[in-house]
Design an enzyme around this catalytic site. Sequence first.
Site, PDB file in Angstrom:
ATOM      1  N   HIS A 109       0.819  -1.211   0.000  1.00 39.26           N
ATOM      2  CA  HIS A 109       0.000   0.000   0.000  1.00 39.26           C
ATOM      3  C   HIS A 109       0.852   1.261   0.000  1.00 39.26           C
ATOM      4  O   HIS A 109       0.333   2.370   0.006  1.00 39.26           O
ATOM      5  CB  HIS A 109      -0.937  -0.024   1.222  1.00 39.26           C
ATOM      6  CG  HIS A 109      -2.087   0.906   1.134  1.00 39.26           C
ATOM      7  ND1 HIS A 109      -2.270   1.965   2.006  1.00 39.26           N
ATOM      8  CD2 HIS A 109      -3.133   0.958   0.278  1.00 39.26           C
ATOM      9  CE1 HIS A 109      -3.367   2.613   1.699  1.00 39.26           C
ATOM     10  NE2 HIS A 109      -3.911   2.036   0.653  1.00 39.26           N
ATOM     11  N   LYS A 111       3.275   4.309  -1.266  1.00 39.52           N
ATOM     12  CA  LYS A 111       3.438   5.142  -2.454  1.00 39.52           C
ATOM     13  C   LYS A 111       4.763   5.882  -2.316  1.00 39.52           C
ATOM     14  O   LYS A 111       4.869   6.881  -1.601  1.00 39.52           O
ATOM     15  CB  LYS A 111       2.298   6.147  -2.618  1.00 39.52           C
ATOM     16  CG  LYS A 111       0.936   5.509  -2.928  1.00 39.52           C
ATOM     17  CD  LYS A 111       0.190   5.113  -1.689  1.00 39.52           C
ATOM     18  CE  LYS A 111      -1.181   4.532  -2.018  1.00 39.52           C
ATOM     19  NZ  LYS A 111      -1.884   4.055  -0.813  1.00 39.52           N
ATOM     20  N   ASP A 116      17.529   8.951  -8.262  1.00 36.68           N
ATOM     21  CA  ASP A 116      18.975   9.218  -8.167  1.00 36.68           C
ATOM     22  C   ASP A 116      19.475   9.393  -6.734  1.00 36.68           C
ATOM     23  O   ASP A 116      20.500  10.059  -6.514  1.00 36.68           O
ATOM     24  CB  ASP A 116      19.341  10.475  -8.985  1.00 36.68           C
ATOM     25  CG  ASP A 116      19.273  10.216 -10.481  1.00 36.68           C
ATOM     26  OD1 ASP A 116      19.290   9.038 -10.883  1.00 36.68           O
ATOM     27  OD2 ASP A 116      19.194  11.206 -11.241  1.00 36.68           O
ATOM     28  N   HIS A 290      -8.911  10.978   0.575  1.00 32.96           N
ATOM     29  CA  HIS A 290      -7.955   9.866   0.536  1.00 32.96           C
ATOM     30  C   HIS A 290      -6.732  10.174   1.395  1.00 32.96           C
ATOM     31  O   HIS A 290      -5.770   9.409   1.419  1.00 32.96           O
ATOM     32  CB  HIS A 290      -7.535   9.594  -0.917  1.00 32.96           C
ATOM     33  CG  HIS A 290      -6.930   8.259  -1.136  1.00 32.96           C
ATOM     34  ND1 HIS A 290      -5.586   8.069  -1.398  1.00 32.96           N
ATOM     35  CD2 HIS A 290      -7.471   7.017  -1.119  1.00 32.96           C
ATOM     36  CE1 HIS A 290      -5.336   6.784  -1.545  1.00 32.96           C
ATOM     37  NE2 HIS A 290      -6.458   6.118  -1.381  1.00 32.96           N
ATOM     38  N   LYS A 292      -4.092  10.802   4.508  1.00 25.34           N
ATOM     39  CA  LYS A 292      -3.660  10.062   5.690  1.00 25.34           C
ATOM     40  C   LYS A 292      -2.583  10.908   6.372  1.00 25.34           C
ATOM     41  O   LYS A 292      -1.379  10.639   6.246  1.00 25.34           O
ATOM     42  CB  LYS A 292      -3.126   8.685   5.274  1.00 25.34           C
ATOM     43  CG  LYS A 292      -4.225   7.790   4.685  1.00 25.34           C
ATOM     44  CD  LYS A 292      -3.681   6.736   3.762  1.00 25.34           C
ATOM     45  CE  LYS A 292      -3.373   7.300   2.397  1.00 25.34           C
ATOM     46  NZ  LYS A 292      -4.584   7.521   1.575  1.00 25.34           N
ATOM     47  N   ASP A 297      -0.036  19.762  17.929  1.00 25.72           N
ATOM     48  CA  ASP A 297       0.594  20.889  18.623  1.00 25.72           C
ATOM     49  C   ASP A 297       1.390  21.795  17.698  1.00 25.72           C
ATOM     50  O   ASP A 297       2.386  22.414  18.118  1.00 25.72           O
ATOM     51  CB  ASP A 297       1.494  20.392  19.761  1.00 25.72           C
ATOM     52  CG  ASP A 297       0.687  19.904  20.961  1.00 25.72           C
ATOM     53  OD1 ASP A 297      -0.545  20.104  20.974  1.00 25.72           O
ATOM     54  OD2 ASP A 297       1.288  19.289  21.867  1.00 25.72           O
TER      55      ASP A 297
END
Length: 388
Positions: A109, A111, A116, A290, A292, A297
């Site tokens: 899952h 991404k 380089d 979508h 996350k 603080d």
Amino acid sequence: MIPDNQITLLQNGEAYFPAIEAAFDRAVGEIYLESYIFENDTTGRRIAGALRRAAFRGVKIRVLIDGFGSNSLPKAMVDSLEAAGVMVLKFRPKTSPWTLRRRRLRRLHRKIVVVDREIAFVGGINVIDDMGKPGQTSPRYDYAVSVEGPLVEEIYDSARRVWSRVAWIRFRRGWGRVGDGPAPSTEPRGRMRSAFLVRDNIRHRRDIEDAYLQAIEQAKFEIILANAFFFPGLNFRHALLNAAGRGVRVILLLQGRVEYPLLHYASHALRGSFLDAGIEIYEYHKSLLHAKVAVIDEHWATVGSSNLDPFSLLLSLEANVVVDDENFARTLKHSLNQAIHAGSRRIPRDHWRTQPIRLRLTSWLSYGLVRFMIGIAGYAPGKQSDPA
């Protein structure tokens, strides 16, 4: 936390895809790309074109996609990438909608993009059009970050290890060998302290969750969480309730549209206790949420692929970047506040108690079913897991 990094927030595909495409066009040595979904749409073809251009220049490119999330990617696109010299592997290509075996539920899952060993991208954005749903009027709401500085080497090492392991399992042993590339730059690229966290099935099963819990337990005045699939375990729920109990303002920005009905209704079963504790819940309705991410603080922030649900926290391979920097945290907080005010509606405190009994029953049945699915998938705390 590693110092001397430059972390840049990228909101939605309109910022993310031009950034990775430009990095591909500058590449001279190697590229790693990991994505749960790689779709054959305008965006997918655009990114595939940038990868082919780099491959034709002699750049070594390794693309790792998930066998379930990218199940619809046509063989013709994979063939065209491989014809240009791009190495493409699928993580767990055997899928079945009728099995709950643990191995089949463990998905890639993450991404991640590394170019380089100089710049990396981590977040929640798949290779798919932002406006992919029929009738969608606003882009899918999501985030990623670009990373420059010493932290890139850790992200590179992680991508290389996962690629090599999958190549070995798929009997592409030659693909798993990685030669000596250019040494990463040791010069500071910024002044941000940051960390790269993964959730895997070997030694880092709880790193992302533990980082969240530590930050929540240390929170003094504000916690903002935005999560597409919010279905945390008991320890996480108690941490949020305890924070609210000691006077910390807790804000949850959650999915308002129904994308996956089972998880959607299961998550509603938890809302009553949150609302009773004074936790603010906002549902995002402008488009599919979508994201996350979190800000605590106004200095601690995280952006990544990990939802706060059992599939992310207990099963899938995930990756998050944590940043301890006031400017970055305030930038993300400002963006979240805009989403709250312009695209969300607040759930009233007595909302759960006033819902029809059939809806509450549906939520609790969904909650029980999700817990049952995780149980029969073989998860048990502390249990050794298969490495891939």
